[in-house]
Design a protein around this motif. Structure first.
Motif: not given
Length: 134
Positions: A42-57
């Motif tokens: 769960x924690x990894x998926x939340x961190x990956x979601x932040x990476x995908x949405x916030x730091x997409x570039x």
């Protein structure tokens, strides 16, 4: 940790108190592994979601980041399979240890001649079974 669970065993003698019997077994490790892996997933998926949405570039420009994400996801999938199998085995061990026939066999009072012991109820394990399927 079934060894911490006491239950009263009747002695079938007048004016005597019920003897305390403890269950046998510690099946907490598979359950703890299953829950710990679920929390980390769960924690990894939340961190990956932040990476995908916030730091997409950053994710699209760096070629090593998607591969690393893929490798971590494959590792989590493998460990999830192992954890589910371990929890399934732990649950079957818990069921075997708490089976009414096994508990009755552990009671010395039920071993006498002419003594008939039976379980009042059968434990409901439906929700525990569903936890393995998930």
């Amino acid at each position: 940790r079934l060894y911490q669970i006491p239950f009263g065993m009747p002695t079938c003698e007048e004016e005597s108190e019920a003897r305390t019997l403890y269950l046998i077994g510690d099946f907490s490790a598979p359950a703890e592994f299953f829950v710990t892996l679920g929390v980390f997933s769960f924690l990894y998926s939340m961190a990956a979601l932040v990476l995908y949405l916030r730091f997409h570039s950053l994710y699209t420009e760096n070629t090593k980041l998607p591969f690393t994400d893929f490798c971590v996801t494959v590792c989590f999938a493998f460990f999830w399979l192992v954890a589910a199998a371990a929890w399934g085995k732990g649950l079957s061990d818990v069921k075997a240890a708490t089976r009414p026939s096994a508990l009755i066999a552990a009671m010395a009072v039920c071993q006498g001649d002419g003594v008939v012991c039976n379980a009042g109820t059968t434990p409901a394990m439906g929700l525990a079974n569903i936890s393995v399927v998930r």
